[in-house]
Design a protein around this motif. Structure first.
Motif, PDB file in Angstrom:
ATOM      1  N   SER A   1     -25.961 -48.579 -77.186  1.00 60.23           N
ATOM      2  CA  SER A   1     -24.996 -47.782 -77.953  1.00 60.23           C
ATOM      3  C   SER A   1     -24.770 -46.448 -77.233  1.00 60.23           C
ATOM      4  N   ALA A   2     -23.673 -45.789 -77.599  1.00 57.49           N
ATOM      5  CA  ALA A   2     -23.383 -44.477 -77.009  1.00 57.49           C
ATOM      6  C   ALA A   2     -24.532 -43.505 -77.302  1.00 57.49           C
ATOM      7  N   ALA A   3     -25.070 -43.596 -78.534  1.00 60.55           N
ATOM      8  CA  ALA A   3     -26.148 -42.680 -78.914  1.00 60.55           C
ATOM      9  C   ALA A   3     -27.384 -42.899 -78.047  1.00 60.55           C
ATOM     10  N   GLU A   4     -27.699 -44.167 -77.778  1.00 61.72           N
ATOM     11  CA  GLU A   4     -28.871 -44.481 -76.962  1.00 61.72           C
ATOM     12  C   GLU A   4     -28.669 -44.002 -75.514  1.00 61.72           C
ATOM     13  N   ASN A   5     -27.450 -44.217 -74.974  1.00 63.56           N
ATOM     14  CA  ASN A   5     -27.132 -43.724 -73.634  1.00 63.56           C
ATOM     15  C   ASN A   5     -27.290 -42.201 -73.561  1.00 63.56           C
ATOM     16  N   GLU A   6     -26.741 -41.525 -74.567  1.00 59.53           N
ATOM     17  CA  GLU A   6     -26.822 -40.055 -74.627  1.00 59.53           C
ATOM     18  C   GLU A   6     -28.271 -39.584 -74.675  1.00 59.53           C
ATOM     19  N   ARG A   7     -29.060 -40.297 -75.466  1.00 58.25           N
ATOM     20  CA  ARG A   7     -30.443 -39.889 -75.661  1.00 58.25           C
ATOM     21  C   ARG A   7     -31.224 -39.991 -74.345  1.00 58.25           C
ATOM     22  N   VAL A   8     -30.992 -41.079 -73.597  1.00 57.76           N
ATOM     23  CA  VAL A   8     -31.772 -41.328 -72.389  1.00 57.76           C
ATOM     24  C   VAL A   8     -31.190 -40.595 -71.169  1.00 57.76           C
ATOM     25  N   PHE A   9     -29.859 -40.616 -71.036  1.00 57.71           N
ATOM     26  CA  PHE A   9     -29.251 -40.101 -69.809  1.00 57.71           C
ATOM     27  C   PHE A   9     -28.584 -38.735 -69.961  1.00 57.71           C
ATOM     28  N   GLY A  10     -28.455 -38.251 -71.205  1.00 59.12           N
ATOM     29  CA  GLY A  10     -27.927 -36.909 -71.443  1.00 59.12           C
ATOM     30  C   GLY A  10     -26.587 -36.676 -70.757  1.00 59.12           C
ATOM     31  N   PRO A  11     -26.466 -35.557 -70.016  1.00 62.27           N
ATOM     32  CA  PRO A  11     -25.163 -35.187 -69.430  1.00 62.27           C
ATOM     33  C   PRO A  11     -24.694 -36.145 -68.339  1.00 62.27           C
ATOM     34  N   TYR A  12     -25.584 -37.008 -67.845  1.00 60.07           N
ATOM     35  CA  TYR A  12     -25.192 -37.926 -66.760  1.00 60.07           C
ATOM     36  C   TYR A  12     -24.303 -39.068 -67.265  1.00 60.07           C
ATOM     37  N   THR A  13     -24.030 -39.096 -68.587  1.00 55.21           N
ATOM     38  CA  THR A  13     -23.239 -40.190 -69.164  1.00 55.21           C
ATOM     39  C   THR A  13     -21.733 -39.917 -69.157  1.00 55.21           C
ATOM     40  N   SER A  14     -21.306 -38.743 -68.729  1.00 54.11           N
ATOM     41  CA  SER A  14     -19.875 -38.405 -68.798  1.00 54.11           C
ATOM     42  C   SER A  14     -19.012 -39.569 -68.303  1.00 54.11           C
ATOM     43  N   PRO A  15     -18.026 -39.989 -69.127  1.00 59.23           N
ATOM     44  CA  PRO A  15     -17.218 -41.161 -68.766  1.00 59.23           C
ATOM     45  C   PRO A  15     -16.409 -40.960 -67.489  1.00 59.23           C
ATOM     46  N   TYR A  16     -16.207 -39.705 -67.098  1.00 62.94           N
ATOM     47  CA  TYR A  16     -15.422 -39.444 -65.891  1.00 62.94           C
ATOM     48  C   TYR A  16     -16.289 -39.465 -64.628  1.00 62.94           C
ATOM     49  N   GLY A  17     -17.603 -39.524 -64.844  1.00 64.35           N
ATOM     50  CA  GLY A  17     -18.517 -39.527 -63.699  1.00 64.35           C
ATOM     51  C   GLY A  17     -18.741 -38.134 -63.147  1.00 64.35           C
TER      52      GLY A  17
END
Ligand code: ZN
Ligand code: ZN
Length: 274
Positions: A22-38
């Motif tokens: 989920s987006a929440a799980e991605n955010e929790r683990v990867f934090g700012p590295y998840t930006s959809p624009y890369g």
């Protein structure tokens, strides 16, 4: 065996993201590295090879040949988006730890029979890199800094001996340094995150040890240096003893720059000097 190293540079974008989370799980683990624009990096890759010296040429391998082989590999990544433009990160996160293993496979497979890949070091940025030698565990290193005052003064020596041994470092009012601490951890890569250790956890853990030193006087404010001189040797052993248990067996090496010219390494009490 002679080891020859050649440095390469390339630039790429990437994003830390797992579609099956989920987006929440991605955010929790990867934090700012998840930006959809890369986001992106200037990667630096040190390629080390070894092998029998060619008696006629006096070389392990012609550097021009190595350059051509590695550049051919890097062409697939240079000025690309690692997640979308290459096939290697469809089912794994493009972390430095995963990326270095991809590069190892691609480069090792292209080397001629007389040369062997000995080591890769991949810098994602100047203060963060991974090391891999193809057989052992991957290592991950990061640089931290702290600025502290200190005075070299050994309680076991009298004032005159202290002045004589430590010279200007014995100045009663102290002096100080920007210390740089290189922390190398080692272990299995978590297949889910592509990380050897959670970076936020690593940062938090290292900061829990160096923050009490930062902007303080080592001898006057840190109990460990009340009765032993705050030499870089004693500081690096202190840092190891504080960090090793908190890093739960992952700590492989510490390196401490007292100045740009004085550098100290320590791999724990059980380590044998190379
Ligand atoms: Zn990145
Ligand atoms: Zn000093």
């Amino acid at each position: 065996m002679v080891i020859a190293t050649r440095r390469f540079e390339f630039s790429a974008a990437h994003r830390y993201w797992r579609d099956d989370w989920s987006a929440a799980e991605n955010e929790r683990v990867f934090g700012p590295y998840t930006s959809p624009y890369g986001h992106g990096h200037n990667y630096t890759l040190d390629v080390s090879i070894t092998g029998q010296l060619d008696e006629r040429t006096g070389m392990v391998m012609n550097m021009t040949e190595l350059k051509a082989i590695v550049n051919e590999v890097l062409e697939e990544f240079d000025h690309k988006h690692l997640n979308f433009d290459t096939p290697y990160f469809r089912d794994q996160v493009p972390t430095t730890e995963n990326f270095i293993r991809v590069l190892w496979r691609l480069i090792a497979a292209r080397l001629p029979a007389h040369a062997r890949l000995a080591h890769l070091r991949l810098y994602e940025q100047p203060d963060l890199w991974a090391d891999y030698d193809g057989v052992g565990e991957t290592q991950f290193s990061r640089l931290y800094t702290f600025a502290s005052a200190h005075r070299l003064h050994a309680p076991a020596l009298n004032d005159e001996e202290n002045r004589e041994i430590y010279g200007k470092c014995n100045n009663p009012n102290g002096h100080g340094h920007n210390y740089t601490l290189e922390v190398t951890v080692q272990g299995e890569i978590d297949p889910a995150t592509g990380m050897l250790v959670d970076m936020a956890w690593l940062d938090q853990t290292v900061h829990s040890v160096i923050d009490p030193l930062h902007l303080h006087h080592l001898d006057n404010e840190i109990a460990a240096f009340a009765d032993r001189p705050s030499t870089a040797e004693n500081i690096i052993v202190y840092l190891w003893n504080e960090l090793a248990p908190r890093l739960e067996g992952r700590l492989a090496l510490l390196r401490l720059w007292e100045t740009r010219k004085n550098i100290f390494s320590y791999a724990g009490p059980a380590s044998v000097p190379a």
